[in-house]
Design an enzyme around this catalytic site. Structure first.
Site, PDB file in Angstrom:
ATOM      1  N   GLY A  10       0.833  -1.207   0.000  1.00 55.57           N
ATOM      2  CA  GLY A  10       0.000   0.000   0.000  1.00 55.57           C
ATOM      3  C   GLY A  10       0.866   1.255   0.000  1.00 55.57           C
ATOM      4  O   GLY A  10       1.888   1.290   0.675  1.00 55.57           O
ATOM      5  N   ALA A  21      15.149  11.532  -0.973  1.00 55.48           N
ATOM      6  CA  ALA A  21      16.354  11.504  -0.122  1.00 55.48           C
ATOM      7  C   ALA A  21      17.335  10.441  -0.625  1.00 55.48           C
ATOM      8  O   ALA A  21      18.550  10.668  -0.632  1.00 55.48           O
ATOM      9  CB  ALA A  21      15.956  11.214   1.324  1.00 55.48           C
ATOM     10  N   ARG A  24      18.939  11.800  -3.986  1.00 52.74           N
ATOM     11  CA  ARG A  24      19.856  12.942  -3.794  1.00 52.74           C
ATOM     12  C   ARG A  24      21.088  12.535  -2.977  1.00 52.74           C
ATOM     13  O   ARG A  24      22.207  12.952  -3.298  1.00 52.74           O
ATOM     14  CB  ARG A  24      19.115  14.104  -3.133  1.00 52.74           C
ATOM     15  CG  ARG A  24      18.000  14.625  -4.053  1.00 52.74           C
ATOM     16  CD  ARG A  24      18.076  16.112  -4.231  1.00 52.74           C
ATOM     17  NE  ARG A  24      17.273  16.530  -5.363  1.00 52.74           N
ATOM     18  CZ  ARG A  24      16.393  17.523  -5.352  1.00 52.74           C
ATOM     19  NH1 ARG A  24      16.202  18.224  -4.253  1.00 52.74           N
ATOM     20  NH2 ARG A  24      15.728  17.840  -6.445  1.00 52.74           N
ATOM     21  N   ASP A 102       5.389  -5.002   5.916  1.00 54.78           N
ATOM     22  CA  ASP A 102       5.870  -6.336   6.308  1.00 54.78           C
ATOM     23  C   ASP A 102       5.929  -7.319   5.142  1.00 54.78           C
ATOM     24  O   ASP A 102       6.859  -8.123   5.044  1.00 54.78           O
ATOM     25  CB  ASP A 102       5.009  -6.886   7.456  1.00 54.78           C
ATOM     26  CG  ASP A 102       3.539  -6.981   7.084  1.00 54.78           C
ATOM     27  OD1 ASP A 102       3.071  -6.167   6.262  1.00 54.78           O
ATOM     28  OD2 ASP A 102       2.850  -7.865   7.618  1.00 54.78           O
ATOM     29  N   ASP A 126       0.267   1.306   8.292  1.00 56.17           N
ATOM     30  CA  ASP A 126      -0.174   0.370   9.341  1.00 56.17           C
ATOM     31  C   ASP A 126       0.681   0.396  10.611  1.00 56.17           C
ATOM     32  O   ASP A 126       0.233  -0.049  11.656  1.00 56.17           O
ATOM     33  CB  ASP A 126      -0.209  -1.063   8.803  1.00 56.17           C
ATOM     34  CG  ASP A 126      -1.255  -1.239   7.713  1.00 56.17           C
ATOM     35  OD1 ASP A 126      -2.152  -0.391   7.614  1.00 56.17           O
ATOM     36  OD2 ASP A 126      -1.159  -2.223   6.957  1.00 56.17           O
ATOM     37  N   ASP A 128       2.984  -1.563  11.383  1.00 57.86           N
ATOM     38  CA  ASP A 128       2.985  -2.940  11.885  1.00 57.86           C
ATOM     39  C   ASP A 128       4.355  -3.600  11.745  1.00 57.86           C
ATOM     40  O   ASP A 128       4.467  -4.819  11.761  1.00 57.86           O
ATOM     41  CB  ASP A 128       1.930  -3.777  11.134  1.00 57.86           C
ATOM     42  CG  ASP A 128       2.150  -3.784   9.633  1.00 57.86           C
ATOM     43  OD1 ASP A 128       3.000  -3.028   9.133  1.00 57.86           O
ATOM     44  OD2 ASP A 128       1.460  -4.563   8.949  1.00 57.86           O
ATOM     45  N   ARG A 170      -5.145  -3.416   8.914  1.00 55.26           N
ATOM     46  CA  ARG A 170      -5.038  -4.863   8.668  1.00 55.26           C
ATOM     47  C   ARG A 170      -4.945  -5.637   9.989  1.00 55.26           C
ATOM     48  O   ARG A 170      -5.856  -5.515  10.787  1.00 55.26           O
ATOM     49  CB  ARG A 170      -3.828  -5.150   7.780  1.00 55.26           C
ATOM     50  CG  ARG A 170      -4.073  -6.294   6.803  1.00 55.26           C
ATOM     51  CD  ARG A 170      -2.806  -6.598   6.084  1.00 55.26           C
ATOM     52  NE  ARG A 170      -2.538  -5.603   5.065  1.00 55.26           N
ATOM     53  CZ  ARG A 170      -2.606  -5.831   3.769  1.00 55.26           C
ATOM     54  NH1 ARG A 170      -2.948  -7.010   3.343  1.00 55.26           N
ATOM     55  NH2 ARG A 170      -2.322  -4.885   2.913  1.00 55.26           N
ATOM     56  N   ARG A 242     -24.342   5.158  14.749  1.00 56.51           N
ATOM     57  CA  ARG A 242     -24.089   5.164  13.304  1.00 56.51           C
ATOM     58  C   ARG A 242     -22.636   4.746  13.082  1.00 56.51           C
ATOM     59  O   ARG A 242     -21.773   5.023  13.921  1.00 56.51           O
ATOM     60  CB  ARG A 242     -24.254   6.574  12.715  1.00 56.51           C
ATOM     61  CG  ARG A 242     -25.637   7.154  12.807  1.00 56.51           C
ATOM     62  CD  ARG A 242     -26.563   6.536  11.752  1.00 56.51           C
ATOM     63  NE  ARG A 242     -27.813   7.276  11.660  1.00 56.51           N
ATOM     64  CZ  ARG A 242     -28.866   7.103  12.469  1.00 56.51           C
ATOM     65  NH1 ARG A 242     -28.801   6.218  13.467  1.00 56.51           N
ATOM     66  NH2 ARG A 242     -29.957   7.816  12.321  1.00 56.51           N
TER      67      ARG A 242
HETATM   68  N1  LIG Z   1       6.368 -14.146   1.593  1.00 59.10           N
HETATM   69  C1  LIG Z   1       6.691 -13.302   0.620  1.00 59.10           C
HETATM   70  N2  LIG Z   1       7.753 -13.565  -0.186  1.00 59.10           N
HETATM   71  C2  LIG Z   1       8.093 -12.714  -1.178  1.00 59.10           C
HETATM   72  N3  LIG Z   1       7.421 -11.581  -1.460  1.00 59.10           N
HETATM   73  C3  LIG Z   1       6.367 -11.271  -0.701  1.00 59.10           C
HETATM   74  C4  LIG Z   1       5.942 -12.101   0.385  1.00 59.10           C
HETATM   75  N4  LIG Z   1       4.873 -11.532   0.948  1.00 59.10           N
HETATM   76  C5  LIG Z   1       4.616 -10.405   0.269  1.00 59.10           C
HETATM   77  N5  LIG Z   1       5.516 -10.237  -0.723  1.00 59.10           N
HETATM   78  C6  LIG Z   1       5.548  -9.172  -1.733  1.00 59.10           C
HETATM   79  O1  LIG Z   1       5.368  -7.906  -1.132  1.00 59.10           O
HETATM   80  C7  LIG Z   1       4.228  -7.264  -1.721  1.00 59.10           C
HETATM   81  C8  LIG Z   1       3.620  -6.325  -0.749  1.00 59.10           C
HETATM   82  O2  LIG Z   1       3.169  -7.038   0.393  1.00 59.10           O
HETATM   83  P1  LIG Z   1       1.808  -6.626   1.117  1.00 59.10           P
HETATM   84  O3  LIG Z   1       0.705  -6.607   0.118  1.00 59.10           O
HETATM   85  O4  LIG Z   1       1.655  -7.501   2.302  1.00 59.10           O
HETATM   86  O5  LIG Z   1       2.039  -5.108   1.526  1.00 59.10           O
HETATM   87  P2  LIG Z   1       3.042  -4.481   2.572  1.00 59.10           P
HETATM   88  O6  LIG Z   1       4.382  -4.362   1.998  1.00 59.10           O
HETATM   89  O7  LIG Z   1       2.932  -5.207   3.869  1.00 59.10           O
HETATM   90  O8  LIG Z   1       2.476  -3.014   2.689  1.00 59.10           O
HETATM   91  P3  LIG Z   1       1.051  -2.583   3.293  1.00 59.10           P
HETATM   92  O9  LIG Z   1       0.701  -3.549   4.386  1.00 59.10           O
HETATM   93  O10 LIG Z   1       1.284  -1.208   3.779  1.00 59.10           O
HETATM   94  O11 LIG Z   1       0.082  -2.608   2.179  1.00 59.10           O
HETATM   95  C9  LIG Z   1       3.344  -8.439  -2.129  1.00 59.10           C
HETATM   96  O12 LIG Z   1       2.392  -8.077  -3.083  1.00 59.10           O
HETATM   97  C10 LIG Z   1       4.391  -9.382  -2.705  1.00 59.10           C
HETATM   98  O13 LIG Z   1       4.775  -8.969  -3.990  1.00 59.10           O
HETATM   99  O1  LIG Z   2      -5.198  -1.176  -1.334  1.00 62.55           O
HETATM  100  P1  LIG Z   2      -5.682  -2.510  -0.893  1.00 62.55           P
HETATM  101  O2  LIG Z   2      -4.995  -3.605  -1.640  1.00 62.55           O
HETATM  102  O3  LIG Z   2      -7.162  -2.620  -0.855  1.00 62.55           O
HETATM  103  O4  LIG Z   2      -5.183  -2.714   0.606  1.00 62.55           O
HETATM  104  C1  LIG Z   2      -5.788  -2.245   1.751  1.00 62.55           C
HETATM  105  C2  LIG Z   2      -4.843  -2.469   2.891  1.00 62.55           C
HETATM  106  O5  LIG Z   2      -3.697  -1.648   2.697  1.00 62.55           O
HETATM  107  C3  LIG Z   2      -3.460  -0.886   3.850  1.00 62.55           C
HETATM  108  O6  LIG Z   2      -4.050   0.369   3.651  1.00 62.55           O
HETATM  109  C4  LIG Z   2      -2.008  -0.642   4.071  1.00 62.55           C
HETATM  110  O7  LIG Z   2      -1.448  -1.864   4.353  1.00 62.55           O
HETATM  111  C5  LIG Z   2      -4.146  -1.685   4.975  1.00 62.55           C
HETATM  112  O8  LIG Z   2      -4.392  -0.894   6.111  1.00 62.55           O
HETATM  113  C6  LIG Z   2      -5.373  -2.175   4.250  1.00 62.55           C
HETATM  114  O9  LIG Z   2      -5.880  -3.345   4.827  1.00 62.55           O
HETATM  115 MG   LIG Z   3       1.629  -4.944   5.510  1.00 65.88          MG
END
Ligand SMILES: Nc1ncnc2c1ncn2[C@@H]1O[C@H](COP(=O)(O)OP(=O)(O)OP(=O)(O)O)[C@@H](O)[C@H]1O
Ligand SMILES: O=P(O)(O)OC[C@H]1O[C@](O)(CO)[C@@H](O)[C@@H]1O
Ligand SMILES: [Mg+2]
Length: 316
Positions: A10, A21, A24, A102, A126, A128, A170, A242
């Site tokens: 996301g 950053a 540059r 993550d 998040d 997280d 999440r 609500r």
């Molecule tokens: N176990 C894994 N091994 C390799 N790549 C991964 C794995 N898990 C996730 N990824 C890669 O990282 C991308 C991003 O992961 P994810 O959708 O969980 O978002 P995020 O990086 O945690 O960010 P956010 O939670 O803010 O959306 C996934 O679409 C995938 O391409």
């Molecule tokens: O944009 P998408 O794939 O609907 O993902 C939504 C998720 O992305 C986040 O905004 C960032 O990880 C979460 O809080 C939410 O669950």
């Molecule tokens: Mg995540």
């Protein structure tokens, strides 16, 4: 060195400040800098762009990510990761910076295990990610939510209503927890602090009988249907309720100063760490100091917020 950067998962306010950053700092230190479009998707499709200092002008204050982002489920497979490594090597890239949450960290760790020099920066609303007190984007999203809660309280108290606000996060309750404290919520319901429905309803009934004019409940997404909960509260506690789902509004917008500083510091630090040969690590901020931690330790390590959950009970 030739250094590439991508944003993944996301989008988060401040990702652009981090890219700026990185570019540059990299150029100032004599490196050649590249961006990869749309996260791991562009890495697999060999979509690299050279980045000069002027290419990142005016980015500091813009939300989202100019490099684009994606969720690429097949990146979990080793043969697919090998395609990414081939593309990086064929372009002569020496090191990669991944900005994401993550999930993106798992991809970065996989590339490191395949012996490609990789470092990660926490960019997610998040918050997280273990290994850092805060992630880039968290505070901007938090401010957006707090503004929304303040507005919802105005209308709730005018009508003597209970307002349920669903926020993102999440599996992490940090956005709900921090926003709930800032917004004076009576209840904060998160994956770490699940609902006790009977207690919730009996407390709201008491508050209603005491003549309180509003109640605020902040809930992390995916816990339950907030509209159904509002209906149940109205019937069982007598406090008319609500629900509002804040949705994607939380992810956009210009990064606040805190995220711009965090992103600028982390971006520059990541380049410096790569030049020292660091790989398989993620950048974090702890007690206002930049640190690195092994990605392998960070993944699957939940954050603990016991003290803040105790605080809510006192302030209710
Ligand atoms: N176990 C894994 N091994 C390799 N790549 C991964 C794995 N898990 C996730 N990824 C890669 O990282 C991308 C991003 O992961 P994810 O959708 O969980 O978002 P995020 O990086 O945690 O960010 P956010 O939670 O803010 O959306 C996934 O679409 C995938 O391409
Ligand atoms: O944009 P998408 O794939 O609907 O993902 C939504 C998720 O992305 C986040 O905004 C960032 O990880 C979460 O809080 C939410 O669950
Ligand atoms: Mg995540």
């Amino acid at each position: 060195m030739k250094i590439a950067v991508l944003t993944s998962g996301g989008d988060a306010p401040g990702m652009n400040a981090a890219i700026r950053a990185i570019v540059r700092t990299g150029i100032a230190e004599g490196h050649e800098m590249f961006g990869i479009m749309d996260g791991y998707r562009g890495l697999l499709e060999d979509r690299f762009i050279p980045l000069a200092a002027k290419d990142v002008s005016g980015m500091l204050s813009i939300g989202g990510t100019k490099l684009g982002t994606a969720r690429v489920s097949e990146f979990k497979e080793v043969p697919v990761q090998m395609v990414a490594i081939d593309n990086l090597r064929n372009r002569g890239i020496d090191a990669l910076i991944v900005i994401g949450g993550d999930g993106s960290y798992r991809g970065a760790q996989a590339l490191h295990e395949l012996e490609f020099q990789t470092i990660a920066i926490p960019g997610t609303i998040d918050n997280d990610v273990y290994g850092t007190d805060y992630t880039i984007g968290f505070h901007t999203a938090l401010n957006t939510i707090v503004e929304a809660i303040d507005k919802l309280r105005d209308t709730s108290s005018s009508h003597r209503r209970c307002s349920i606000i669903e926020v993102m996060g999440r599996t992490s309750g940090d956005l709900a927890l921090y926003a709930g404290i800032c917004g004076g919520a009576e209840f904060i319901i998160t994956p770490e602090n699940p609902i006790n429905k009977d207690k919730l309803i009996s407390t709201l009934k008491k508050h209603n009988e005491e003549g309180r004019r509003h109640a605020i409940i902040v809930v992390t997404e995916q816990q339950f249907d907030v509209h159904k909960l509002a209906a149940e509260i109205s019937i069982k506690s007598g406090f008319s309720s609500r629900a509002t789902v804040l949705g994607y509004i939380q992810r956009g917008g210009t990064p606040i100063a805190e995220d711009r500083i965090l992103a600028s510091r982390m971006g520059a630090f990541a380049v410096e760490m790569l030049a020292k040969g660091v790989s398989g690590q993620c950048v974090g901020i702890k007690d206002d100091k930049l640190v690195t931690s092994p990605l392998s330790d960070i993944i699957n390590h939940p954050k603990e917020r016991v003290e803040l959950y105790d605080l809510i009970k006192k302030l209710r």
